[in-house]
Design a protein around this motif. Structure first.
Motif, PDB file in Angstrom:
ATOM      1  N   ARG A   1     -19.024  10.665 -51.864  1.00  0.00           N
ATOM      2  CA  ARG A   1     -17.812  11.181 -51.211  1.00  0.00           C
ATOM      3  C   ARG A   1     -16.638  10.234 -51.447  1.00  0.00           C
ATOM      4  O   ARG A   1     -15.518  10.680 -51.703  1.00  0.00           O
ATOM      5  N   ARG A   2     -16.883   8.925 -51.353  1.00  0.00           N
ATOM      6  CA  ARG A   2     -15.805   7.959 -51.614  1.00  0.00           C
ATOM      7  C   ARG A   2     -15.268   8.118 -53.032  1.00  0.00           C
ATOM      8  O   ARG A   2     -14.055   8.094 -53.262  1.00  0.00           O
ATOM      9  N   ALA A   3     -16.168   8.268 -53.997  1.00  0.00           N
ATOM     10  CA  ALA A   3     -15.751   8.405 -55.399  1.00  0.00           C
ATOM     11  C   ALA A   3     -14.942   9.687 -55.603  1.00  0.00           C
ATOM     12  O   ALA A   3     -13.930   9.677 -56.313  1.00  0.00           O
ATOM     13  N   LEU A   4     -15.360  10.771 -54.984  1.00  0.00           N
ATOM     14  CA  LEU A   4     -14.619  12.030 -55.120  1.00  0.00           C
ATOM     15  C   LEU A   4     -13.221  11.903 -54.502  1.00  0.00           C
ATOM     16  O   LEU A   4     -12.229  12.310 -55.108  1.00  0.00           O
ATOM     17  N   LEU A   5     -13.141  11.323 -53.319  1.00  0.00           N
ATOM     18  CA  LEU A   5     -11.841  11.155 -52.668  1.00  0.00           C
ATOM     19  C   LEU A   5     -10.952  10.193 -53.444  1.00  0.00           C
ATOM     20  O   LEU A   5      -9.736  10.404 -53.546  1.00  0.00           O
ATOM     21  N   ALA A   6     -11.537   9.154 -54.024  1.00  0.00           N
ATOM     22  CA  ALA A   6     -10.756   8.209 -54.836  1.00  0.00           C
ATOM     23  C   ALA A   6     -10.180   8.901 -56.061  1.00  0.00           C
ATOM     24  O   ALA A   6      -9.057   8.612 -56.485  1.00  0.00           O
TER      25      ALA A   6
ATOM     26  N   LEU B   1      -9.152  11.955 -56.217  1.00  0.00           N
ATOM     27  CA  LEU B   1      -7.957  12.678 -55.777  1.00  0.00           C
ATOM     28  C   LEU B   1      -6.759  11.758 -55.673  1.00  0.00           C
ATOM     29  O   LEU B   1      -5.632  12.150 -55.975  1.00  0.00           O
ATOM     30  N   ASP B   2      -7.006  10.525 -55.234  1.00  0.00           N
ATOM     31  CA  ASP B   2      -5.915   9.570 -55.036  1.00  0.00           C
ATOM     32  C   ASP B   2      -5.427   8.943 -56.336  1.00  0.00           C
ATOM     33  O   ASP B   2      -4.246   8.657 -56.479  1.00  0.00           O
TER      34      ASP B   2
ATOM     35  N   VAL C   1      -8.992  18.449 -49.447  1.00  0.00           N
ATOM     36  CA  VAL C   1      -7.764  17.899 -48.856  1.00  0.00           C
ATOM     37  C   VAL C   1      -7.692  18.236 -47.366  1.00  0.00           C
ATOM     38  O   VAL C   1      -7.390  17.369 -46.542  1.00  0.00           O
ATOM     39  N   ARG C   2      -7.994  19.463 -47.008  1.00  0.00           N
ATOM     40  CA  ARG C   2      -7.908  19.879 -45.614  1.00  0.00           C
ATOM     41  C   ARG C   2      -8.899  19.126 -44.723  1.00  0.00           C
ATOM     42  O   ARG C   2      -8.589  18.787 -43.586  1.00  0.00           O
TER      43      ARG C   2
ATOM     44  N   THR D   1      -6.731  13.201 -65.232  1.00  0.00           N
ATOM     45  CA  THR D   1      -7.096  12.440 -66.428  1.00  0.00           C
ATOM     46  C   THR D   1      -8.488  12.760 -66.929  1.00  0.00           C
ATOM     47  O   THR D   1      -8.891  12.280 -67.974  1.00  0.00           O
ATOM     48  N   TYR D   2      -9.244  13.573 -66.205  1.00  0.00           N
ATOM     49  CA  TYR D   2     -10.608  13.915 -66.608  1.00  0.00           C
ATOM     50  C   TYR D   2     -10.608  15.235 -67.357  1.00  0.00           C
ATOM     51  O   TYR D   2      -9.696  16.040 -67.232  1.00  0.00           O
ATOM     52  N   ASP D   3     -11.651  15.450 -68.123  1.00  0.00           N
ATOM     53  CA  ASP D   3     -11.763  16.690 -68.901  1.00  0.00           C
ATOM     54  C   ASP D   3     -11.946  17.907 -68.000  1.00  0.00           C
ATOM     55  O   ASP D   3     -11.769  19.033 -68.436  1.00  0.00           O
TER      56      ASP D   3
END
Length: 84
Positions: A43-48, A50-51, A70-71, A56-58
């Protein structure tokens, strides 16, 4: 952690819940699924992502999946581990 894989998994979860007739219930479903079944570092990696730079990813989050994350970001953010 493979960010592309996390985005792909989140999108697949979003695809499943997006077919629900109640939009709000569907958004909640995405967030609850990720909160309950993904470990905190995922979850931390997914939220990071977004930030930092989500474009930049495929692969990118779908609009629906992004809206859910986001919500419900606060609920998805893991609690800080306390120092022992």
């Amino acid at each position: 952690m493979d960010t592309r894989n996390l985005i792909d998994m989140a999108n697949r979860i979003g695809d499943f819940f997006e077919s629900m007739p109640d939009h709000e219930e569907a958004l909640t479903g995405v967030a609850e699924h990720i909160r309950r079944f993904w470990e905190p570092r995922m979850r931390r990696a997914l939220l990071a992502t977004l930030d930092e730079a989500p474009d930049t990813y495929d692969i990118a989050l779908t609009n629906f999946t992004r809206e859910a994350i986001v919500r419900y970001r606060e609920k998805l953010t893991p609690a800080q581990a306390s120092a022992a």
